[in-house]
Design a protein around this motif. Sequence first.
Motif, PDB file in Angstrom:
ATOM      1  N   ILE A 629      -6.927  27.703 -30.807  1.00  0.00           N
ATOM      2  CA  ILE A 629      -6.404  28.975 -31.299  1.00  0.00           C
ATOM      3  C   ILE A 629      -7.166  29.372 -32.561  1.00  0.00           C
ATOM      4  CG2 ILE A 629      -4.357  30.208 -32.059  1.00  0.00           C
ATOM      5  CD1 ILE A 629      -4.325  29.304 -29.139  1.00  0.00           C
ATOM      6  N   GLU A 630      -7.727  30.573 -32.533  1.00  0.00           N
ATOM      7  CA  GLU A 630      -8.502  31.092 -33.655  1.00  0.00           C
ATOM      8  C   GLU A 630      -8.431  32.602 -33.615  1.00  0.00           C
ATOM      9  OE1 GLU A 630     -12.490  29.846 -33.024  1.00  0.00           O
ATOM     10  OE2 GLU A 630     -12.611  30.657 -31.003  1.00  0.00           O
ATOM     11  N   ALA A 631      -9.026  33.212 -34.610  1.00  0.00           N
ATOM     12  CA  ALA A 631      -9.100  34.674 -34.634  1.00  0.00           C
ATOM     13  C   ALA A 631     -10.157  35.127 -33.611  1.00  0.00           C
ATOM     14  CB  ALA A 631      -9.454  35.170 -36.025  1.00  0.00           C
ATOM     15  N   VAL A 632      -9.762  36.032 -32.730  1.00  0.00           N
ATOM     16  CA  VAL A 632     -10.644  36.532 -31.685  1.00  0.00           C
ATOM     17  C   VAL A 632     -10.738  38.046 -31.806  1.00  0.00           C
ATOM     18  CG1 VAL A 632     -11.045  36.722 -29.204  1.00  0.00           C
ATOM     19  CG2 VAL A 632     -10.025  34.627 -30.149  1.00  0.00           C
ATOM     20  N   ALA A 633     -11.959  38.537 -31.998  1.00  0.00           N
ATOM     21  CA  ALA A 633     -12.164  39.990 -32.061  1.00  0.00           C
ATOM     22  C   ALA A 633     -12.162  40.543 -30.644  1.00  0.00           C
ATOM     23  CB  ALA A 633     -13.480  40.306 -32.776  1.00  0.00           C
ATOM     24  N   ALA A 663     -10.748  47.753 -32.674  1.00  0.00           N
ATOM     25  CA  ALA A 663     -11.025  47.036 -33.924  1.00  0.00           C
ATOM     26  C   ALA A 663      -9.824  46.199 -34.355  1.00  0.00           C
ATOM     27  CB  ALA A 663     -11.406  48.037 -35.014  1.00  0.00           C
ATOM     28  N   VAL A 664      -9.363  45.357 -33.476  1.00  0.00           N
ATOM     29  CA  VAL A 664      -8.248  44.465 -33.801  1.00  0.00           C
ATOM     30  C   VAL A 664      -8.652  43.041 -33.464  1.00  0.00           C
ATOM     31  CG1 VAL A 664      -6.426  46.183 -33.485  1.00  0.00           C
ATOM     32  CG2 VAL A 664      -7.223  44.853 -31.525  1.00  0.00           C
ATOM     33  N   SER A 665      -7.968  42.118 -34.131  1.00  0.00           N
ATOM     34  CA  SER A 665      -8.217  40.702 -33.899  1.00  0.00           C
ATOM     35  C   SER A 665      -6.901  40.032 -33.559  1.00  0.00           C
ATOM     36  CB  SER A 665      -8.826  40.065 -35.149  1.00  0.00           C
ATOM     37  OG  SER A 665      -9.093  38.691 -34.949  1.00  0.00           O
ATOM     38  N   VAL A 666      -6.931  39.087 -32.630  1.00  0.00           N
ATOM     39  CA  VAL A 666      -5.712  38.403 -32.185  1.00  0.00           C
ATOM     40  C   VAL A 666      -5.888  36.908 -32.350  1.00  0.00           C
ATOM     41  CG1 VAL A 666      -5.099  40.222 -30.548  1.00  0.00           C
ATOM     42  CG2 VAL A 666      -6.525  38.295 -29.790  1.00  0.00           C
ATOM     43  N   ARG A 667      -4.752  36.178 -32.275  1.00  0.00           N
ATOM     44  CA  ARG A 667      -4.769  34.723 -32.346  1.00  0.00           C
ATOM     45  C   ARG A 667      -4.730  34.171 -30.918  1.00  0.00           C
ATOM     46  NH1 ARG A 667      -6.446  32.397 -36.597  1.00  0.00           N
ATOM     47  NH2 ARG A 667      -5.201  30.548 -36.074  1.00  0.00           N
ATOM     48  N   SER A 668      -5.853  33.567 -30.495  1.00  0.00           N
ATOM     49  CA  SER A 668      -5.914  33.053 -29.129  1.00  0.00           C
ATOM     50  C   SER A 668      -7.125  32.142 -29.002  1.00  0.00           C
ATOM     51  CB  SER A 668      -6.002  34.220 -28.133  1.00  0.00           C
ATOM     52  OG  SER A 668      -5.972  33.745 -26.802  1.00  0.00           O
ATOM     53  N   ASP A 669      -7.320  31.626 -27.795  1.00  0.00           N
ATOM     54  CA  ASP A 669      -8.526  30.892 -27.443  1.00  0.00           C
ATOM     55  C   ASP A 669      -9.464  31.881 -26.767  1.00  0.00           C
ATOM     56  OD1 ASP A 669     -10.346  29.428 -25.562  1.00  0.00           O
ATOM     57  OD2 ASP A 669      -9.363  27.682 -26.461  1.00  0.00           O
ATOM     58  N   ARG A 670     -10.666  32.096 -27.374  1.00  0.00           N
ATOM     59  CA  ARG A 670     -11.547  33.153 -26.882  1.00  0.00           C
ATOM     60  C   ARG A 670     -11.952  32.919 -25.430  1.00  0.00           C
ATOM     61  NH1 ARG A 670     -16.528  35.533 -26.466  1.00  0.00           N
ATOM     62  NH2 ARG A 670     -16.767  37.502 -27.598  1.00  0.00           N
ATOM     63  N   SER A 752      -1.375  31.774 -19.238  1.00  0.00           N
ATOM     64  CA  SER A 752      -0.411  32.486 -20.086  1.00  0.00           C
ATOM     65  C   SER A 752       0.618  31.523 -20.655  1.00  0.00           C
ATOM     66  CB  SER A 752       0.276  33.597 -19.290  1.00  0.00           C
ATOM     67  OG  SER A 752       1.201  33.065 -18.362  1.00  0.00           O
ATOM     68  N   VAL A 753       0.982  30.501 -19.864  1.00  0.00           N
ATOM     69  CA  VAL A 753       1.933  29.500 -20.355  1.00  0.00           C
ATOM     70  C   VAL A 753       1.274  28.632 -21.422  1.00  0.00           C
ATOM     71  CG1 VAL A 753       3.331  27.499 -19.696  1.00  0.00           C
ATOM     72  CG2 VAL A 753       3.209  29.492 -18.178  1.00  0.00           C
ATOM     73  N   ILE A 754       0.031  28.216 -21.183  1.00  0.00           N
ATOM     74  CA  ILE A 754      -0.675  27.365 -22.148  1.00  0.00           C
ATOM     75  C   ILE A 754      -0.862  28.088 -23.473  1.00  0.00           C
ATOM     76  CG2 ILE A 754      -2.878  26.239 -22.628  1.00  0.00           C
ATOM     77  CD1 ILE A 754      -3.089  25.604 -19.662  1.00  0.00           C
ATOM     78  N   LEU A 755      -1.228  29.372 -23.418  1.00  0.00           N
ATOM     79  CA  LEU A 755      -1.521  30.144 -24.628  1.00  0.00           C
ATOM     80  C   LEU A 755      -0.293  30.839 -25.206  1.00  0.00           C
ATOM     81  CD1 LEU A 755      -4.860  31.824 -23.485  1.00  0.00           C
ATOM     82  CD2 LEU A 755      -4.596  29.891 -25.058  1.00  0.00           C
ATOM     83  N   ASP A 756       0.841  30.785 -24.462  1.00  0.00           N
ATOM     84  CA  ASP A 756       2.043  31.516 -24.868  1.00  0.00           C
ATOM     85  C   ASP A 756       1.752  33.016 -24.980  1.00  0.00           C
ATOM     86  OD1 ASP A 756       4.672  31.911 -25.527  1.00  0.00           O
ATOM     87  OD2 ASP A 756       4.400  31.493 -27.661  1.00  0.00           O
ATOM     88  N   HIS A 757       1.044  33.544 -23.976  1.00  0.00           N
ATOM     89  CA  HIS A 757       0.763  34.983 -23.873  1.00  0.00           C
ATOM     90  C   HIS A 757       1.511  35.510 -22.644  1.00  0.00           C
ATOM     91  CE1 HIS A 757      -1.994  34.200 -26.960  1.00  0.00           C
ATOM     92  NE2 HIS A 757      -3.155  34.208 -26.306  1.00  0.00           N
ATOM     93  N   PRO A 758       2.688  36.098 -22.807  1.00  0.00           N
ATOM     94  CA  PRO A 758       3.463  36.557 -21.652  1.00  0.00           C
ATOM     95  C   PRO A 758       2.703  37.588 -20.818  1.00  0.00           C
ATOM     96  CG  PRO A 758       4.799  36.566 -23.647  1.00  0.00           C
ATOM     97  CD  PRO A 758       3.389  36.340 -24.091  1.00  0.00           C
ATOM     98  N   VAL A 759       2.796  37.426 -19.512  1.00  0.00           N
ATOM     99  CA  VAL A 759       2.137  38.338 -18.570  1.00  0.00           C
ATOM    100  C   VAL A 759       3.208  39.017 -17.727  1.00  0.00           C
ATOM    101  CG1 VAL A 759       0.559  38.528 -16.613  1.00  0.00           C
ATOM    102  CG2 VAL A 759       0.044  36.958 -18.497  1.00  0.00           C
ATOM    103  N   GLU A 760       3.105  40.330 -17.591  1.00  0.00           N
ATOM    104  CA  GLU A 760       4.029  41.088 -16.754  1.00  0.00           C
ATOM    105  C   GLU A 760       3.227  42.025 -15.862  1.00  0.00           C
ATOM    106  OE1 GLU A 760       6.755  43.122 -19.269  1.00  0.00           O
ATOM    107  OE2 GLU A 760       7.739  41.291 -19.997  1.00  0.00           O
TER     108      GLU A 760
END
Length: 929
Positions: A629-633, A663-670, A752-760
């Motif tokens: 997990i890091e900052a991802v542009a 121009a946003v950055s998120v916390r994730s695995d690139r 999505s489960v590993i990264l805790d990024h909900p998908v709908e």
Amino acid sequence: MMQYNVRQHRAVEIQNDVVRLLHLVDAEQQRIAADAQHVLAAVLESGIPRTAPVDCQATLARMKARYPAYLTIEVADREGTVWCSTDPRTLGISVGDYGTFQEAMRSNGIVLGEYAVARGIGRPILPFRMGYRGPDGAMAGVVTVLLDVGWLEDDLTHRNLPAGMAILLTDRNGIVMARVPARPEAVGRPLPSDMLRTLLSATDTQTIEVVGLDGVRRIVAVSPPRTGWRGTMLAVGVDRDAAMAPVNEAMMQSLAYFGGTLLLCCLGATWGLRQFLRMRERMHDTALEMASVLESTTDAVAEVDRDWKVVFLNDRAKALLPYSSSLYGRNGWEAFPELVGGTAWDRLNHAMMEREPVEFELLGPTTGLWFAARAFPSRKGLVIYFQDVSQRKQHEEERTRLNRQLEEERTLLRAVLDHMPSGVLVAEAPSGRIVKVNAAAERMLGQPLPRVIGAERLYDVPIPPGFGPHRPDGTLYGGGETPLARALLAGEVVEQEDLDYHRADGGVVTLSVSAAPVRDADGRVVLAICTLRDVGERKAMEMALHQAKEQADQANRAKSKFLAAASHDLRQPMQSMFLFSGILHRHVTGEQGQRSLEMLERGLDTLKGLLDSLLDVSRLDVGAIEPRIEAVALAGLVDEIVASYTPILESKGLSFRVAGDRAVSVRSDRVLLGRMLRNLVENAVKYTERGGVEIGLHLLDGKVRVEVADTGIGIPPDQLDQIFAEFHQVNNPERDRARGLGLGLAIVQRLSVILDHPVEVRSQPGRGSVFTIDLPLDQAEAEPPPNEAQPRGDGRAPLALLVDDDAIVLLGLRDMFREWGYEVLIAGSTDQAVERVREAGRFPDAMLVDYRLREGRVGTEAVVRIRAMAGAPVPAMILTGESGPECEQDAAQHGLKVVRKPVTPRQLRRALDRALEAGRAKDLQGTPS
């Protein structure tokens, strides 16, 4: 003749007086006995014997202050040991050897004991005993009320009794309990056999002459054991000679002077008349004394003549009867017409006509009071003794109601427990004795059943080795370690503890055991209840399910290992095909050749996608993916995806646009996030034939929502939950491989489960679908995308070191790097790579190393040795077809990026440029200013 008649008349009066005195004394003793019985009933109905010893002692101490001093209350267990008493001197004493104690344990009523000297107290007593039951309904012990016989003797001594009167009280065996006037040497000893036989032969309506213990002949009335005070004998006697002395004296003196002269006869007659009058006066004094006795008794006493006229009422009768002042001389039936024709009418008429005593109880029609009445024939008519027993009747009725209610509740509880499918055990505190076992528990546990919980000896019979409750690990529970024992002794609540119970017949039953303490009002544990459920079938099913799951997991792991191994073997030649197809672009110049080369690359891309999907699934199954997990542009990531898929969309005549704030950055695995977005875009491309695809970026309350929308065929509502399953595809029954294997969305769901990024997903058939991913917003400023690699400062071409044990892949990489303007050193092993660098006389600017080399060596070893030789962190990457976690972990320890085979030349170039840029940034940070 007149004197003889007077003598007879006096004898009848004495007999009637003795009978009357007998019934007065008997009534008083019956009242005292009733008090003892009421105390006994109160103790039992209040449930005192079922309380803890401390609570029982406190309750009896409060009762002692309210009850008469001549009563002592004891509570003993079923063995006869006194554990609660109003007199502390009796605590711990055993009374189980008394015959009446055992009789009370077998009986449901009150048992009158025999005369004895109370153990621990030293006073003569008469015991009243009654058994009490435990929570299980079985006899648990005996409550005893001790009546102090010595107090009875003192009480009778201080009463105003006529001269020459004697009272004797014995038990059923003829043992003297009390005598008035007192004769201490006789108390506690049996009556002489002749005297006992004479007394027992009498009835309570007759008088007899008996020589007493003091040698005096008395006229005696007896209440024998069969009709007396529930097993005691009461005798009341009057000194015959003393009572007849006035008459005898008058007669003897008259006869002495009868032979005198006529003158003297007249004088003698006059003197005899005076003596007779004196005798009458003494008789009157005796009658007054009798009246005083009648007034002192606690019974109400009334006397009627043979015409039913009231001739006497004592003070107690006057207080109980209405209009008592106007009753003298009136006919009793006229004064109380409501009694005519009832029980009182029948019984009193019988007593008057047959001259027999009667007893009965009646409810006063006007007063509403209950009376216990006894009537005895007298010289004048009838003497009626009656007591107000309303309170006793109320207590009896309440006791009957409570007993009936208690029995109904016991019956209901017994029926519920006996028909419960679960086993139930109930133990009492502090003894730990099992007081209730229902039928289900008996079936589960078999025989023998436990006797005591929390003790070393749990059973009444010898038991085989290994018998009883065992823990799941096979060890036997100790005496105080079972769930029921812990609830009883420590107040612990045990919920569904599994144990194996080894039965005496060799069977083993698996039980789920729950136990809970039952506390009294002061919080003390008085009982513990344990429930048992046979969970053997459930355990067997769980075991079968566990084994099936293990087999399925083993098969799944085998599948994943196979896929990983197969994909590795396939990736090596495919990587060579990618590299050489990229090199061919410069050598194929004709339009037909370029078109054929383009079709070849498209086929390779499809094959690569299929292998990548298989590899991702296998890596997810074996848990080989650990996110970084890091900052991802998002701008750079989205641009890469747009660059990759725009040619494909354009070839299908579809549009591709990006909307929103890039121009946003998120916390994730690139890498993993990029894989999710690529799979969603690729899915949209496959199922869209007109319109286009759009990536939307939206800021929502501290998060970024990424939407991938298409105008494709849409998803039927009944398949929205199925699209994330492996190998599921919408509208592809012919399994067209151009549309992949159906693994893309399954990979998205797992990532999505590993990264805790909900998908709908939302969709309308025929109009398209929209997939959304919610990403956490990174508050730090996103790093700008890397710049293109800068040329070396000395003008020389950069040097690349390529290490791979596959010669075809190695040659393809060499030609590709040369196309990119690199000078290239190639090696098939770590040692060969070190040798090539030494021969070149310069250190590489970049290294691309395969991970799994020959002879069990790994590529990170080559990177470490070259960096050590250079004394600097030379930029390097790992290029591998491995799918296990070992490669990822090893590379992460050395700060190396992993690129999976097969990779296209374009993807490889971008990854190389980022590695070089990162290396330059480190160099700048380490350079002193």
